[in-house]
Scaffold this motif. Structure first.
Motif, short mmCIF file in Angstrom:
data_model
loop_
_atom_site.label_atom_id
_atom_site.label_comp_id
_atom_site.label_asym_id
_atom_site.label_seq_id
_atom_site.Cartn_x
_atom_site.Cartn_y
_atom_site.Cartn_z
N LEU A 149 2.08 10.27 -5.35
CA LEU A 149 2.75 11.53 -5.02
C LEU A 149 3.72 11.93 -6.14
N ARG A 194 0.82 -1.21 0.00
CA ARG A 194 0.00 0.00 0.00
C ARG A 194 0.85 1.26 0.00
N TRP A 216 0.95 5.15 -2.56
CA TRP A 216 0.96 6.56 -2.21
C TRP A 216 2.18 7.27 -2.76
#
Length: 342
Positions: free
Chosen positions: A130, A122, A126
């Motif tokens: 980003l 996970r 991100w």
């Protein structure tokens, strides 16, 4: 005033390619589930899907091949939509996340996280998101996409700045690879190729939720995109907030691309190929067809990679790269950068 309806024969002719591509996608999904080592009989697969437990076959179908097929479909849809947004918005058939640096931005975010923070699962989502968002913000800031300008001028600046940013990001990734030990560099390189080998139902859930949120948002923006194609001055005179609309479209496309890159790695040229192929089939830009074509491309590439060479499994990214590179060269020989070829 309602738009004029196409004559019935023309509507049928326009629907035929869509039906063919959808049936092709269904057929490829069945092939991906049934074909491999070992082969799975169709009746056994149907029994498993119906809830029966068959030792060995249940695991192969439900935990290995079916999630891979579903990830391929969802990734293809996301890449197809993302590439079509960029190509339509920027009036340029060569503008896709692969070419203008968005895919490399997501890849750089993920690679830096893998190399220096040991991120996976996970967390990788991100960091990839980003990286893609920061790349888009950088391109927007340098290109001045938030400002109004002459028709095509802002779009051309975005493409040119994106190509420059992509070159810088490629150099950054190469530098990171030189600083890693062989095992870590090998892991990063394997991810950079783009593969569906680690597909799981958890990754299916991530992509499905992303599409469930982003596709409706994109559907609401498509009507504004059509107005935006008339030029900034005309769109403004019609009451469209041009900078906000452009940035909203770019953000939706970036998130679609970045999240998918986090799940599958950067599957080269899928976003680039889906839009032009859909346009060839339909005779006009089509977001739904681009989504279906993207799914077919990823499914087909994964099937070829698994079965093309005996005893060798090629990542899907190798196949999409082999297909996309000559198509890009062909597009360069026949297209100018002043329009989308609509």
């Amino acid at each position: 005033m309602s738009a004029p309806r196409l004559p019935r024969p023309r509507r049928r002719a326009a629907a035929l390619p869509a039906v063919i591509v959808v049936l092709l996608g269904i057929g490829l999904t069945a092939v991906r589930v049934l074909v491999g080592t070992p082969m799975v009989a169709p009746e056994a697969a149907l029994r498993v899907l119906g809830g029966e437990t068959i030792p060995g076959i249940s695991f192969i179908v439900l935990e290995n091949r079916l999630p891979t097929a579903v990830v391929a479909i969802l990734a293809g849809i996301a890449f197809g939509l993302s590439g079509t947004v960029f190509q339509t918005l920027l009036r340029n058939p060569l503008a896709s996340p692969d070419v203008i640096g968005v895919t490399l931005g997501a890849s750089a975010g993920a690679v830096l996280a893998m190399a220096y923070l040991g991120a996976d699962g996970r967390a990788l989502f991100w960091f990839a998101l980003l990286g893609g968002l920061l790349t888009a913000v950088l391109i927007l800031a340098v290109a001045g996409t938030g400002r109004r300008g002459a028709a095509g001028a802002v779009d051309n600046r975005f493409v040119l700045v994106g190509i420059g940013v992509a070159a810088a990001l490629s150099a950054l990734i190469s530098y990171v690879l030189t600083r890693l030990d062989l095992q870590a560099a090998g892991d990063v390189m394997h991810w950079m190729v783009g593969s569906l080998s680690t597909s799981t139902w958890e990754r299916v859930t991530v992509l499905a939720l992303a599409l469930a949120l982003l596709v409706p948002a994109l559907a609401l923006l498509v009507a504004r995109l059509r107005i935006l194609q008339l030029g900034d001055d005309t769109a403004t005179s019609l009451g469209l907030p041009v900078p906000r609309t452009r940035i909203s479209l770019i953000m939706v496309a970036v998130i679609l691309c970045a999240l998918t890159v986090a799940v599958t790695g950067p599957l080269s040229f899928v976003a680039f190929l889906a839009g032009p192929l859909a346009r060839m089939l339909m005779g006009r830009p089509s977001f739904p067809m681009a989504a279906v074509v993207g799914a077919v491309l990823v499914l087909g590439a994964d099937i070829l990679g698994q079965n093309l060479l005996p005893e060798v499994e090629l990542p899907a990214g190798v196949i999409t790269g082999a297909l996309g590179a000559p198509f890009l060269l062909w597009m360069l020989t026949r297209s100018t950068t002043s329009g989308t070829g609509r």
